[in-house]
Design a protein around this motif. Structure first.
Motif, PDB file in Angstrom:
ATOM      1  N   VAL A  51    -115.547  51.804 -64.564  1.00  0.00           N
ATOM      2  CA  VAL A  51    -115.524  50.913 -63.411  1.00  0.00           C
ATOM      3  C   VAL A  51    -116.085  49.574 -63.884  1.00  0.00           C
ATOM      4  O   VAL A  51    -117.147  49.523 -64.485  1.00  0.00           O
ATOM      5  N   GLU A  52    -115.343  48.518 -63.619  1.00  0.00           N
ATOM      6  CA  GLU A  52    -115.735  47.204 -64.137  1.00  0.00           C
ATOM      7  C   GLU A  52    -115.469  46.126 -63.095  1.00  0.00           C
ATOM      8  O   GLU A  52    -114.439  46.136 -62.424  1.00  0.00           O
ATOM      9  N   LYS A  53    -116.425  45.194 -62.974  1.00  0.00           N
ATOM     10  CA  LYS A  53    -116.224  44.011 -62.149  1.00  0.00           C
ATOM     11  C   LYS A  53    -115.945  42.855 -63.095  1.00  0.00           C
ATOM     12  O   LYS A  53    -116.692  42.636 -64.037  1.00  0.00           O
ATOM     13  N   ARG A  54    -114.878  42.129 -62.826  1.00  0.00           N
ATOM     14  CA  ARG A  54    -114.574  40.926 -63.593  1.00  0.00           C
ATOM     15  C   ARG A  54    -114.635  39.749 -62.638  1.00  0.00           C
ATOM     16  O   ARG A  54    -114.088  39.811 -61.537  1.00  0.00           O
ATOM     17  N   ILE A  55    -115.288  38.694 -63.069  1.00  0.00           N
ATOM     18  CA  ILE A  55    -115.414  37.498 -62.226  1.00  0.00           C
ATOM     19  C   ILE A  55    -114.774  36.330 -62.951  1.00  0.00           C
ATOM     20  O   ILE A  55    -115.148  36.005 -64.073  1.00  0.00           O
ATOM     21  N   GLU A  56    -113.763  35.744 -62.304  1.00  0.00           N
ATOM     22  CA  GLU A  56    -113.076  34.575 -62.849  1.00  0.00           C
ATOM     23  C   GLU A  56    -113.553  33.342 -62.091  1.00  0.00           C
ATOM     24  O   GLU A  56    -113.526  33.326 -60.859  1.00  0.00           O
ATOM     25  N   PRO A  57    -114.001  32.325 -62.820  1.00  0.00           N
ATOM     26  CA  PRO A  57    -114.453  31.100 -62.150  1.00  0.00           C
ATOM     27  C   PRO A  57    -113.313  30.439 -61.368  1.00  0.00           C
ATOM     28  O   PRO A  57    -112.183  30.386 -61.841  1.00  0.00           O
ATOM     29  N   VAL A  58    -113.637  29.990 -60.165  1.00  0.00           N
ATOM     30  CA  VAL A  58    -112.683  29.260 -59.334  1.00  0.00           C
ATOM     31  C   VAL A  58    -113.384  27.985 -58.888  1.00  0.00           C
ATOM     32  O   VAL A  58    -114.490  28.047 -58.341  1.00  0.00           O
ATOM     33  N   GLU A  59    -112.737  26.858 -59.127  1.00  0.00           N
ATOM     34  CA  GLU A  59    -113.341  25.581 -58.769  1.00  0.00           C
ATOM     35  C   GLU A  59    -113.648  25.538 -57.272  1.00  0.00           C
ATOM     36  O   GLU A  59    -112.804  25.865 -56.439  1.00  0.00           O
ATOM     37  N   GLY A  60    -114.888  25.160 -56.963  1.00  0.00           N
ATOM     38  CA  GLY A  60    -115.301  25.038 -55.572  1.00  0.00           C
ATOM     39  C   GLY A  60    -115.731  26.341 -54.932  1.00  0.00           C
ATOM     40  O   GLY A  60    -116.092  26.372 -53.759  1.00  0.00           O
ATOM     41  N   LYS A  82    -118.324  29.541 -55.050  1.00  0.00           N
ATOM     42  CA  LYS A  82    -119.582  30.031 -55.607  1.00  0.00           C
ATOM     43  C   LYS A  82    -119.365  31.414 -56.242  1.00  0.00           C
ATOM     44  O   LYS A  82    -118.854  32.330 -55.603  1.00  0.00           O
ATOM     45  N   GLY A  83    -119.731  31.549 -57.494  1.00  0.00           N
ATOM     46  CA  GLY A  83    -119.640  32.836 -58.169  1.00  0.00           C
ATOM     47  C   GLY A  83    -118.276  33.147 -58.756  1.00  0.00           C
ATOM     48  O   GLY A  83    -118.171  33.833 -59.743  1.00  0.00           O
ATOM     49  N   GLY A  84    -117.217  32.677 -58.157  1.00  0.00           N
ATOM     50  CA  GLY A  84    -115.875  32.938 -58.655  1.00  0.00           C
ATOM     51  C   GLY A  84    -115.186  34.080 -57.935  1.00  0.00           C
ATOM     52  O   GLY A  84    -115.711  34.674 -57.003  1.00  0.00           O
ATOM     53  N   LEU A  85    -113.987  34.393 -58.397  1.00  0.00           N
ATOM     54  CA  LEU A  85    -113.151  35.432 -57.801  1.00  0.00           C
ATOM     55  C   LEU A  85    -113.457  36.760 -58.472  1.00  0.00           C
ATOM     56  O   LEU A  85    -113.312  36.912 -59.679  1.00  0.00           O
ATOM     57  N   GLU A  86    -113.894  37.721 -57.682  1.00  0.00           N
ATOM     58  CA  GLU A  86    -114.295  39.019 -58.207  1.00  0.00           C
ATOM     59  C   GLU A  86    -113.128  40.001 -58.164  1.00  0.00           C
ATOM     60  O   GLU A  86    -112.452  40.128 -57.149  1.00  0.00           O
ATOM     61  N   THR A  87    -112.913  40.682 -59.267  1.00  0.00           N
ATOM     62  CA  THR A  87    -111.880  41.703 -59.346  1.00  0.00           C
ATOM     63  C   THR A  87    -112.536  43.009 -59.768  1.00  0.00           C
ATOM     64  O   THR A  87    -113.348  43.038 -60.686  1.00  0.00           O
ATOM     65  N   LEU A  88    -112.204  44.079 -59.100  1.00  0.00           N
ATOM     66  CA  LEU A  88    -112.725  45.400 -59.420  1.00  0.00           C
ATOM     67  C   LEU A  88    -111.625  46.183 -60.118  1.00  0.00           C
ATOM     68  O   LEU A  88    -110.522  46.308 -59.592  1.00  0.00           O
ATOM     69  N   ILE A  89    -111.939  46.681 -61.314  1.00  0.00           N
ATOM     70  CA  ILE A  89    -110.950  47.400 -62.102  1.00  0.00           C
ATOM     71  C   ILE A  89    -111.503  48.768 -62.462  1.00  0.00           C
ATOM     72  O   ILE A  89    -112.641  48.881 -62.926  1.00  0.00           O
ATOM     73  N   ILE A  90    -110.701  49.798 -62.211  1.00  0.00           N
ATOM     74  CA  ILE A  90    -111.103  51.143 -62.620  1.00  0.00           C
ATOM     75  C   ILE A  90    -110.094  51.665 -63.636  1.00  0.00           C
ATOM     76  O   ILE A  90    -108.918  51.336 -63.582  1.00  0.00           O
TER      77      ILE A  90
END
Length: 124
Positions: free
Chosen positions: A42-51, A53-61
């Motif tokens: 189980v992994e959380k990946r966070i991609e930065p998104v301009e504007g 806070k924290g970025g776009l979180e994706t959950l991957i199993i």
């Protein structure tokens, strides 16, 4: 086929909570916690998104055939806790993204199980 694994992207959403609401973060963390020990990884990946806070979180199993039933049970239990939640599961099957969306009212455990089984079988 028993050794075959596939990555599935989970995108939980809520019609009630704002994406930045701490209560929503708690619900998503509960989902992650419930999935750990069931899925191979189980992994959380966070991609930065301009504007944003924290970025776009994706959950991957990552999962294989042996854990499908447990994953289906976790998703069903998580959705039933809050009627405003939905979850989209996506998998890359032979280069094509295929998705399955469920909510507490319309989750058919057999259909979700079949989706995951087909994703594993057809993954290259």
């Amino acid at each position: 086929m028993q050794d075959k694994q596939i990555e599935v992207i989970l995108n939980p959403t809520s019609d009630f909570f704002d994406e930045n609401d701490s209560r929503w973060a708690q619900q998503k963390n509960l989902l992650v916690s419930d999935l750990q020990g069931r899925a191979t990884k189980v992994e959380k990946r966070i991609e930065p998104v301009e504007g944003m806070k924290g970025g776009l979180e994706t959950l991957i199993i990552t999962l294989g055939p042996a854990v499908i039933t447990g994953i289906v049970d976790v998703v069903k239990a998580w959705l039933s806790r809050d009627k405003s939640t939905k979850i989209e599961l996506s998998a890359n099957i032979n280069g094509k993204m295929v998705s399955f969306t469920a909510d507490a009212n319309g989750l058919d455990k057999n259909m979700l199980k079949e989706f995951l089984q087909q994703a594993i079988e057809k993954a290259s």
